[in-house]
Design an enzyme around this catalytic site. Structure first.
Site, short mmCIF file in Angstrom:
data_model
loop_
_atom_site.label_atom_id
_atom_site.label_comp_id
_atom_site.label_asym_id
_atom_site.label_seq_id
_atom_site.Cartn_x
_atom_site.Cartn_y
_atom_site.Cartn_z
N ASP A 13 45.91 34.66 4.92
CA ASP A 13 45.46 36.03 4.69
C ASP A 13 44.35 36.30 5.70
O ASP A 13 43.78 35.37 6.29
CB ASP A 13 44.96 36.16 3.25
CG ASP A 13 44.32 37.51 2.98
OD1 ASP A 13 44.97 38.53 3.26
OD2 ASP A 13 43.17 37.53 2.52
N ASP A 15 41.58 39.42 5.57
CA ASP A 15 40.32 39.90 4.99
C ASP A 15 39.86 39.00 3.85
O ASP A 15 40.60 38.77 2.90
CB ASP A 15 40.49 41.34 4.49
CG ASP A 15 40.76 42.32 5.62
OD1 ASP A 15 39.85 42.56 6.41
OD2 ASP A 15 41.89 42.81 5.71
N THR A 106 48.81 39.58 6.28
CA THR A 106 47.77 40.48 5.77
C THR A 106 48.36 41.74 5.16
O THR A 106 49.43 42.21 5.56
CB THR A 106 46.80 40.87 6.91
OG1 THR A 106 45.83 41.81 6.42
CG2 THR A 106 47.53 41.50 8.09
N SER A 107 47.63 42.31 4.21
CA SER A 107 48.00 43.59 3.63
C SER A 107 47.56 44.77 4.50
O SER A 107 47.89 45.91 4.21
CB SER A 107 47.39 43.74 2.23
OG SER A 107 47.91 42.78 1.34
N LYS A 138 51.63 42.33 -1.51
CA LYS A 138 51.07 41.36 -2.46
C LYS A 138 50.71 42.10 -3.75
O LYS A 138 50.22 43.22 -3.70
CB LYS A 138 49.82 40.71 -1.88
CG LYS A 138 50.07 39.97 -0.56
CD LYS A 138 48.74 39.51 0.07
CE LYS A 138 48.97 38.88 1.44
NZ LYS A 138 47.71 38.48 2.09
N ASP A 163 42.15 34.54 -0.63
CA ASP A 163 40.87 34.73 -1.31
C ASP A 163 40.97 35.62 -2.53
O ASP A 163 40.12 35.57 -3.41
CB ASP A 163 39.84 35.35 -0.34
CG ASP A 163 40.12 36.82 -0.09
OD1 ASP A 163 39.26 37.67 -0.40
OD2 ASP A 163 41.21 37.15 0.43
#
Length: 216
Positions: A13, A15, A106-107, A138, A163
């Protein structure tokens, strides 16, 4: 415990996992939430780890086009990267990985991911899965399944670094092993997974059987 176990690839991931963008993201989202009369403090607890369009859509605001709002929010986040910094040890850790054996998942939209990685002084790998690449973000596993497929490995042979609860759930649903990076956590997270404060305490051992986390 995952130390010593061999993996075909590492999936990260972005961020909160490779970089800290909380200050930037919360500035942008707080302004948006205030404009729409939301409880800003409560709302900010819900924005991390998921795609912007899904965050907007969950609010069910009358007359609001989630796609248009998400695009405007993304642009505001691209314009404001003040305070975006790498998680301690991340740059050196990533530099040890073979380019074909890791990816970012990543989103964030790709343009925002590129901007934040550059602001944090981190290099983009050849493979980056972003919000535009999947239909279901996600906590659905789609993004991690796609990353594994494009790397030519099985998802169950991957180690996911996450995270946020949504991302952890996505890694679990993909049948990958998960490590939780806690650098940006204000409070301890209850999780069955290995927790690392940052990347200073671990290194990577590489051989023909794959990648393994070891104590630095």
């Amino acid at each position: 415990m995952v130390e010593g176990q061999r993996f075909a690839a590492f999936l990260f991931d972005m961020d909160g996992t490779l970089l800290n963008s909380i200050a930037s993201a919360e500035r942008v989202w707080a302004r948006w939430a205030a404009r729409h009369g939301l409880d800003v403090e409560a709302f900010l607890q819900t924005i991390h780890g998921v795609r912007s369009v899904e965050t907007v859509r969950r609010q069910n605001l009358p007359g609001v086009d989630p796609e248009r709002e998400a695009a405007a929010i993304t642009q505001a986040e691209i314009d404001d990267v003040e305070g975006v910094i790498a998680i301690e040890g991340a740059k050196a850790f990533l530099a040890t990985l073979p380019a074909e054996r890791w990816a970012i998942v990543t989103s964030a939209p790709r343009a925002l991911a590129e901007r934040r990685m550059a602001a944090a002084g981190l290099d983009f790998p050849p493979l980056v899965i972003t919000a535009e690449d999947i239909a279901h973000g996600k906590p659905a596993p789609d993004c991690y399944l796609l990353a594994a497929q494009r790397l030519g490995v099985r998802p169950q042979d991957c180690l996911v670094f996450e995270d946020a609860p949504a991302g952890i759930a996505a890694g679990e649903a993909a049948a990958a092993r998960v490590v939780v990076i806690s650098a940006t956590h204000a409070h301890p997270m209850q999780t069955p997974h290995r927790v690392l404060a940052d990347y200073l305490q671990v290194a990577v051992d590489i051989n023909e059987q794959g990648l393994a986390l070891v104590q630095a």
